[in-house]
Design a protein around this motif. Sequence first.
Motif, PDB file in Angstrom:
ATOM      1  N   LYS A  28      -4.050   4.631  -6.099  1.00 50.03           N
ATOM      2  CA  LYS A  28      -4.905   4.683  -4.913  1.00 50.03           C
ATOM      3  C   LYS A  28      -4.502   3.562  -3.958  1.00 50.03           C
ATOM      4  O   LYS A  28      -4.269   2.433  -4.381  1.00 50.03           O
ATOM      5  N   SER A  29      -4.449   3.893  -2.682  1.00 53.14           N
ATOM      6  CA  SER A  29      -4.087   2.889  -1.679  1.00 53.14           C
ATOM      7  C   SER A  29      -5.231   2.706  -0.691  1.00 53.14           C
ATOM      8  O   SER A  29      -5.960   3.652  -0.393  1.00 53.14           O
ATOM      9  N   SER A  49      -4.957   0.382   9.067  1.00 58.74           N
ATOM     10  CA  SER A  49      -4.609   0.770  10.441  1.00 58.74           C
ATOM     11  C   SER A  49      -3.398  -0.037  10.897  1.00 58.74           C
ATOM     12  O   SER A  49      -3.388  -1.267  10.798  1.00 58.74           O
ATOM     13  N   LYS A  78       1.002   4.106  -3.061  1.00 59.57           N
ATOM     14  CA  LYS A  78       0.822   5.534  -2.801  1.00 59.57           C
ATOM     15  C   LYS A  78       1.973   6.343  -3.382  1.00 59.57           C
ATOM     16  O   LYS A  78       1.771   7.425  -3.952  1.00 59.57           O
ATOM     17  N   PRO A  94      -6.752   2.435   2.838  1.00 59.06           N
ATOM     18  CA  PRO A  94      -6.338   2.846   4.188  1.00 59.06           C
ATOM     19  C   PRO A  94      -6.151   1.623   5.087  1.00 59.06           C
ATOM     20  O   PRO A  94      -6.994   0.729   5.100  1.00 59.06           O
ATOM     21  N   GLN A 140       0.827  -1.206   0.000  1.00 61.49           N
ATOM     22  CA  GLN A 140       0.000   0.000   0.000  1.00 61.49           C
ATOM     23  C   GLN A 140       0.866   1.261   0.000  1.00 61.49           C
ATOM     24  O   GLN A 140       0.542   2.249  -0.659  1.00 61.49           O
ATOM     25  N   LYS A 141       1.965   1.207   0.720  1.00 58.22           N
ATOM     26  CA  LYS A 141       2.892   2.349   0.745  1.00 58.22           C
ATOM     27  C   LYS A 141       3.511   2.555  -0.634  1.00 58.22           C
ATOM     28  O   LYS A 141       3.640   3.692  -1.118  1.00 58.22           O
ATOM     29  N   ARG A 152      -1.079  10.257  12.550  1.00 63.03           N
ATOM     30  CA  ARG A 152      -1.371   9.014  11.835  1.00 63.03           C
ATOM     31  C   ARG A 152      -0.153   8.444  11.107  1.00 63.03           C
ATOM     32  O   ARG A 152      -0.056   7.236  10.920  1.00 63.03           O
ATOM     33  N   ASP A 153       0.751   9.308  10.686  1.00 59.47           N
ATOM     34  CA  ASP A 153       1.843   8.861   9.826  1.00 59.47           C
ATOM     35  C   ASP A 153       3.080   8.383  10.578  1.00 59.47           C
ATOM     36  O   ASP A 153       3.972   7.786   9.966  1.00 59.47           O
TER      37      ASP A 153
END
Length: 362
Positions: free
Chosen positions: A106-107, A111, A101, A109, A97-98, A209-210
């Motif tokens: 599109k990735s 958690s 991005k 989201p 996902q990283k 968040r990051d």
Amino acid sequence: MDRDLLGSMYNDFFTSIPKTTDVKKPEVKSEADAVKQARDAIEEAKELVKSGPTVEKTEEEKPAEPVTDPMEDLDKLIGLDTIKDDVKELTSFVKVQKARKEQGLKSVPVSLHLVFTGNPGTGKTTVARIIARIYKQIGVLSKGQLVEVDRSGLVAGYVGQTAIKTQEQIKKAMGGVLFIDEAYSLAQKDDAFGQEAIDTILKAMEDNRDDFVVIVAGYTGPMKKFIDSNPGLKSRFNKYIEFPDYNIDELEKIFYMNCEKYDYTVEEDAKHQIRALITAKKIENIDNFANAREVRNLFEEIITNQARRVATLENPSSEDMMKIVLEDLSDKVEKVENTNKTVEVEAEAGEEGNQETIETEE
């Protein structure tokens, strides 16, 4: 001869001092001035001494970077096969996902916050530390350190102070993982202090968040109630990892891993008894077994017995100091035998009671 030698040394010392004609001697007007000059010199020397060690201390306190690969460390852990698969699966997903991005795709989201459930001593803290390093390795955390706390590390004695105390721990964990053990203790009935800590943590999770991850851990049942008790917790913690109890074979491997780590060897005739001791401990505390912690405690008790025996030997060799023999387990074995006898007596009493019941019914 000694006097001549000392005299020579002192003569060399005094003759090396420049003559008064070469160096201008400071003017001393009075005894008070002399005392003041001496004190000033002492204070200057103190400042020089004080400034030196400070630089060295700062250098020593720099945390050393881990030299091992976190994935390799994960694979080396005894047992925990399902945990290893879960962590690898999560890592792969986060990594992809990283990458998506970064390439403008599109990735989904994801958690990074986790819930660890299971009994004590099942490796939750160890795995959390490895995950922190993995997150750093794949670039989702900047530092990858683990800050471990429980209720006492977050909650203060007065309302208002808890937020400050919790924020201090969050600040330490920024760029890494905040690991909260027995997190359910923060959600007790009518507990304003615990709720204040939870609210502070949730806000930090939202605002950072990051570069900030929270892992909460504890017994399976209480942890589920804890997450369900707060909509904010439920929305942020959606990934659960269950840590099963170790079986006897795995617990035995943990014992011998400790032996290898601290340079101990076990004689063959003692190995069978060690397995029996581990089995007895698990049966004895079936509802509240501390897994690896129990094995660690057993190891420490045995090497304490061994040290007591070795201390009586005259000039013990390295082999003597390394070897664990049956004698070092003697008090433990006796305890197990007594426990087994008690179990047998209770079992026999139960059978006799059943037999009497049958005869009465007949």
